[in-house]
Design an enzyme around this catalytic site. Structure first.
Site, PDB file in Angstrom:
ATOM      1  N   GLU A 147      45.516  44.830  -3.324  1.00 51.97           N
ATOM      2  CA  GLU A 147      45.061  45.286  -2.006  1.00 51.97           C
ATOM      3  C   GLU A 147      43.819  46.149  -2.164  1.00 51.97           C
ATOM      4  O   GLU A 147      43.790  47.028  -3.019  1.00 51.97           O
ATOM      5  CB  GLU A 147      46.175  46.105  -1.339  1.00 51.97           C
TER       6      GLU A 147
ATOM      7  N   TYR B 255      39.682  45.515   5.423  1.00 51.54           N
ATOM      8  CA  TYR B 255      40.958  45.469   4.694  1.00 51.54           C
ATOM      9  C   TYR B 255      41.097  44.082   4.077  1.00 51.54           C
ATOM     10  O   TYR B 255      40.844  43.067   4.745  1.00 51.54           O
ATOM     11  CB  TYR B 255      42.133  45.722   5.661  1.00 51.54           C
TER      12      TYR B 255
END
Ligand code: ADP
Ligand code: MG
Length: 383
Positions: free
Chosen positions: A196, A108
């Site tokens: 992101e 992530y």
């Protein structure tokens, strides 16, 4: 402003951030011809401005053309419900066919504006592919946070902090560092509030590639990004919010039953508190601004009244630049045109307040004039 995954990936490409090859499809008839040129496996991905698509059935990894065809026919046009869309879901108008990637590890990685520190923060984790909120709640030690001073920019030691924290293997550190640097540049140059990548993938072939891409761009900066503004998809916007924006009004729809029209964002927040204290729920936030004209007030009034949930309206104005008589004229004109039948509480104070109150009183409409805020709360509670 949010953009779709495939649009964010186009920007990633221009910055040299590796993403899989992909093609978009908006028409059912094109599905089979588009699939012809793609080697299997292929990921079939719903393009909506909300996350959690995989869990909601909006992302399918197909091993054969037949599987891909079936998934595409199901996803294109479906009402996709994810954790972020609400129960009614969002219609999928575009799908992305993307080269299937051989995933060895999912990470992530995100960069966002840190308002508390007036800086930039990079958040990363070894637990990619999962919801980062869950990782943060259950295993906070697996989240790496790096604060970047916007004046100094991203420093080499900060990249190394991420590499060590994420346990990036030596074979891919170079590739990973280059992605972080490029992503940071993209974040700054595009005036993002968020980028992101979840997941950022280490492949079986020891390369690093972005499998998902989310970008949120500061709307106030769009005047200098015509290329990004052109990516705007208004079809997913709230209809009332889009209308309000076209009139230059600052409107957010909420779930309650009491509409409000206020000048100034701070007063609007306080007004929503007052509505709650009166035991009611606000239906919207609406700031008509300091220098609003009678026409803007009328437009604001129309937008509030177009929400079918509304049971009553609270108008709370401090007449500074926007004089009370102008406001009163706008309210009366709109109420007459629309044929107002709902209770309206008006609290006005400031320039020309007497003239404003007189206009309201002499209008013959069912408008209650509140003497002050406490009185306004009492009148609201009685709705
Ligand atoms: P969302 O976050 O909205 O669920 P993602 O783009 O992250 O959507 O896709 C969900 C999951 O599907 C990813 O975590 C990844 O495991 C898998 N996936 C997505 N794209 C690909 C691809 N091109 N190849 C292989 N797997 C993929
Ligand atoms: Mg994702």
């Amino acid at each position: 402003m949010k953009i779709h995954e495939y649009q964010a990936k186009e920007l990633f490409r221009t910055y040299g951030i590796p993403v899989p090859e992909g093609k978009i499809c908006t028409v059912r008839e094109d599905i089979s011809s588009l699939l012809e040129g793609i080697t299997m496996p292929v990921a079939v991905k719903a393009q909506i401005l909300a996350g959690g698509r995989g869990k909601g059935g909006g992302v399918v990894l197909a091993r054969t053309v037949a599987e891909a065809q079936k998934a595409a026919e199901r996803i294109l046009g479906m009402q996709l419900v994810t954790k972020q869309t609400g129960a009614e879901g969002t219609e999928v108008k575009t799908i992305l066919f993307e080269q299937g990637v051989n995933i060895a590890k999912e990470l992530y990685l995100s960069i966002l504006v840190d308002r508390d520190r007036s800086g930039i923060v990079i958040i990363a984790s070894r637990d990619g592919g999962m919801e980062i909120e869950t990782v943060a709640a259950e295993t906070p030690e697996r989240i790496i946070t790096v604060h970047v001073n916007p004046l100094l920019g991203l420093q080499g030691y900060q990249i190394r902090e991420l590499i060590f924290g994420l346990e990036i293997a030596p074979a891919v550190t170079k590739c990973f560092s280059s992605i972080i640097r490029k992503l940071f540049t993209l974040f700054i140059q595009s005036d993002c509030s968020l980028v992101e990548i979840n997941p950022l993938v280490i492949t079986g072939e020891n390369t690093v590639i972005a499998l998902d891409a989310k970008m949120d761009i500061d709307s106030n900066s769009l005047f200098r990004h015509p290329d990004i503004l052109a990516m705007h998809d208004s079809s997913e916007e709230d209809e009332f919010e889009a209308t309000a924006a076209s009139h230059g009004l600052n409107y957010i729809r909420l779930n309650g039953t009491i509409g409000s029209m206020v000048n100034g964002a701070g007063l609007a927040m306080a007004t929503m508190d007052l509505i709650k204290q009166a035991g009611l729920e606000p239906a919207n936030f609406l700031d008509v601004g300091g220098g609003a004209s009678a026409e803007m007030v009328e437009n604001g009034f129309r937008i509030i009244l177009s929400d079918p949930k509304i049971r009553g309206i609270f108008i709370n104005i401090f007449g500074g630049i926007l004089r009370c008589d102008i406001l009163a004229e706008g309210v009366v004109a709109a109420a007459r045109k629309i044929g107002l039948s709902l209770p309206v509480v008006v609290r006005m104070e400031g320039t020309n307040v007497e003239a404003g109150r007189r206009i309201l009183a002499e209008s013959g409409l069912s408008l209650s004039n509140a003497k002050d805020l406490n009185h306004a709360a009492e009148l609201l509670a009685a709705i």
